[in-house]
Scaffold this motif. Structure first.
Motif, PDB file in Angstrom:
ATOM      1  N   ALA A 217       0.839  -1.210   0.000  1.00 21.91           N
ATOM      2  CA  ALA A 217       0.000   0.000   0.000  1.00 21.91           C
ATOM      3  C   ALA A 217       0.870   1.254   0.000  1.00 21.91           C
ATOM      4  O   ALA A 217       0.571   2.224  -0.704  1.00 21.91           O
ATOM      5  CB  ALA A 217      -0.929   0.002   1.209  1.00 21.91           C
ATOM      6  N   LYS A 218       1.949   1.225   0.770  1.00 25.42           N
ATOM      7  CA  LYS A 218       2.856   2.374   0.837  1.00 25.42           C
ATOM      8  C   LYS A 218       3.446   2.682  -0.540  1.00 25.42           C
ATOM      9  O   LYS A 218       3.494   3.831  -0.962  1.00 25.42           O
ATOM     10  CB  LYS A 218       3.975   2.084   1.841  1.00 25.42           C
ATOM     11  N   LYS A 219       3.859   1.644  -1.238  1.00 28.61           N
ATOM     12  CA  LYS A 219       4.468   1.830  -2.555  1.00 28.61           C
ATOM     13  C   LYS A 219       3.438   2.259  -3.602  1.00 28.61           C
ATOM     14  O   LYS A 219       3.652   3.223  -4.328  1.00 28.61           O
ATOM     15  CB  LYS A 219       5.152   0.542  -2.989  1.00 28.61           C
ATOM     16  N   ARG A 220       2.323   1.543  -3.681  1.00 31.55           N
ATOM     17  CA  ARG A 220       1.324   1.826  -4.724  1.00 31.55           C
ATOM     18  C   ARG A 220       0.633   3.164  -4.526  1.00 31.55           C
ATOM     19  O   ARG A 220       0.242   3.816  -5.493  1.00 31.55           O
ATOM     20  CB  ARG A 220       0.275   0.712  -4.772  1.00 31.55           C
ATOM     21  N   CYS A 221       0.463   3.598  -3.265  1.00 29.55           N
ATOM     22  CA  CYS A 221      -0.210   4.868  -2.989  1.00 29.55           C
ATOM     23  C   CYS A 221       0.778   6.025  -2.858  1.00 29.55           C
ATOM     24  O   CYS A 221       0.382   7.155  -2.609  1.00 29.55           O
ATOM     25  CB  CYS A 221      -1.028   4.753  -1.702  1.00 29.55           C
ATOM     26  N   ARG A 222       2.085   5.716  -2.977  1.00 26.52           N
ATOM     27  CA  ARG A 222       3.154   6.710  -2.869  1.00 26.52           C
ATOM     28  C   ARG A 222       3.091   7.465  -1.533  1.00 26.52           C
ATOM     29  O   ARG A 222       3.080   8.697  -1.486  1.00 26.52           O
ATOM     30  CB  ARG A 222       3.096   7.687  -4.038  1.00 26.52           C
ATOM     31  N   LEU A 223       3.048   6.699  -0.456  1.00 22.24           N
ATOM     32  CA  LEU A 223       2.965   7.267   0.883  1.00 22.24           C
ATOM     33  C   LEU A 223       4.321   7.179   1.573  1.00 22.24           C
ATOM     34  O   LEU A 223       5.140   6.335   1.244  1.00 22.24           O
ATOM     35  CB  LEU A 223       1.932   6.494   1.715  1.00 22.24           C
ATOM     36  N   ASN A 224       4.529   8.057   2.558  1.00 23.40           N
ATOM     37  CA  ASN A 224       5.727   7.938   3.389  1.00 23.40           C
ATOM     38  C   ASN A 224       5.314   7.346   4.734  1.00 23.40           C
ATOM     39  O   ASN A 224       4.140   7.045   4.960  1.00 23.40           O
ATOM     40  CB  ASN A 224       6.444   9.292   3.528  1.00 23.40           C
TER      41      ASN A 224
ATOM     42  N   GLY B 157      -7.557   4.164  11.677  1.00 23.72           N
ATOM     43  CA  GLY B 157      -8.181   2.844  11.658  1.00 23.72           C
ATOM     44  C   GLY B 157      -8.322   2.271  10.261  1.00 23.72           C
ATOM     45  O   GLY B 157      -9.117   1.356  10.044  1.00 23.72           O
ATOM     46  N   MET B 158      -7.557   2.776   9.315  1.00 28.21           N
ATOM     47  CA  MET B 158      -7.634   2.283   7.940  1.00 28.21           C
ATOM     48  C   MET B 158      -6.820   1.005   7.791  1.00 28.21           C
ATOM     49  O   MET B 158      -5.902   0.746   8.549  1.00 28.21           O
ATOM     50  CB  MET B 158      -7.098   3.331   6.970  1.00 28.21           C
ATOM     51  N   THR B 159      -7.163   0.245   6.778  1.00 25.88           N
ATOM     52  CA  THR B 159      -6.424  -0.960   6.428  1.00 25.88           C
ATOM     53  C   THR B 159      -5.717  -0.714   5.092  1.00 25.88           C
ATOM     54  O   THR B 159      -6.112   0.179   4.336  1.00 25.88           O
ATOM     55  CB  THR B 159      -7.370  -2.161   6.270  1.00 25.88           C
ATOM     56  N   PRO B 160      -4.697  -1.510   4.796  1.00 31.51           N
ATOM     57  CA  PRO B 160      -4.048  -1.360   3.494  1.00 31.51           C
ATOM     58  C   PRO B 160      -5.033  -1.531   2.341  1.00 31.51           C
ATOM     59  O   PRO B 160      -4.960  -0.839   1.331  1.00 31.51           O
ATOM     60  CB  PRO B 160      -3.001  -2.475   3.485  1.00 31.51           C
TER      61      PRO B 160
ATOM     62  N   LYS C 168      -8.035   0.518  -2.374  1.00 33.53           N
ATOM     63  CA  LYS C 168      -9.340   0.695  -3.034  1.00 33.53           C
ATOM     64  C   LYS C 168      -9.580   2.148  -3.431  1.00 33.53           C
ATOM     65  O   LYS C 168     -10.354   2.411  -4.344  1.00 33.53           O
ATOM     66  CB  LYS C 168     -10.475   0.251  -2.107  1.00 33.53           C
ATOM     67  N   ASN C 169      -8.946   3.080  -2.752  1.00 36.78           N
ATOM     68  CA  ASN C 169      -9.212   4.492  -2.992  1.00 36.78           C
ATOM     69  C   ASN C 169      -8.196   5.176  -3.898  1.00 36.78           C
ATOM     70  O   ASN C 169      -8.191   6.402  -3.993  1.00 36.78           O
ATOM     71  CB  ASN C 169      -9.320   5.234  -1.660  1.00 36.78           C
ATOM     72  N   ILE C 170      -7.376   4.401  -4.588  1.00 31.31           N
ATOM     73  CA  ILE C 170      -6.485   4.992  -5.588  1.00 31.31           C
ATOM     74  C   ILE C 170      -7.362   5.443  -6.754  1.00 31.31           C
ATOM     75  O   ILE C 170      -8.116   4.643  -7.307  1.00 31.31           O
ATOM     76  CB  ILE C 170      -5.435   3.969  -6.077  1.00 31.31           C
TER      77      ILE C 170
ATOM     78  N   THR D 194      -5.635  12.284  -4.476  1.00 31.56           N
ATOM     79  CA  THR D 194      -4.742  11.140  -4.304  1.00 31.56           C
ATOM     80  C   THR D 194      -4.908  10.592  -2.887  1.00 31.56           C
ATOM     81  O   THR D 194      -5.412  11.282  -1.995  1.00 31.56           O
ATOM     82  CB  THR D 194      -3.277  11.548  -4.525  1.00 31.56           C
ATOM     83  N   VAL D 195      -4.472   9.378  -2.679  1.00 35.48           N
ATOM     84  CA  VAL D 195      -4.612   8.739  -1.358  1.00 35.48           C
ATOM     85  C   VAL D 195      -3.863   9.549  -0.303  1.00 35.48           C
ATOM     86  O   VAL D 195      -4.347   9.730   0.813  1.00 35.48           O
ATOM     87  CB  VAL D 195      -4.126   7.274  -1.413  1.00 35.48           C
ATOM     88  N   LYS D 196      -2.675  10.055  -0.653  1.00 30.15           N
ATOM     89  CA  LYS D 196      -1.868  10.845   0.285  1.00 30.15           C
ATOM     90  C   LYS D 196      -2.651  12.071   0.768  1.00 30.15           C
ATOM     91  O   LYS D 196      -2.754  12.327   1.973  1.00 30.15           O
ATOM     92  CB  LYS D 196      -0.567  11.271  -0.400  1.00 30.15           C
TER      93      LYS D 196
END
Length: 67
Positions: free
Chosen positions: A11-18, A29-32, A37-39, A49-51
């Motif tokens: 999820a970190k990689k696909r959503c480009r999160l740090n 309380g979110m899950t990967p 799903k929200n990309i 974007t998810v970020k």
């Protein structure tokens, strides 16, 4: 690495999160799966974007964003 950690890594990689974004998502309380799903797809130009989405939700709930 456990299955849960591996899922967060995907999820970190696909959503480009740090790491701070991941921490905020966990505190909300979110899950990967919910992050993935929200990309936004290419025909969802209106969708943040998810970020940005995670940061907005976190700021609305806690009044500040983690750095």
């Amino acid at each position: 690495m456990g299955k849960q950690q591996a899922t967060w890594a995907v999820a970190k990689k696909r959503c480009r999160l740090n790491q701070a974004d991941i921490q905020m998502a966990k505190e909300l309380g979110m899950t990967p799966k919910s992050l993935l799903k929200n990309i936004p797809s290419s025909n969802q130009q209106w969708k943040a974007t998810v970020k940005v989405w995670v940061r907005d939700l976190y700021e609305n709930k806690f009044g500040k964003v983690l750095q």
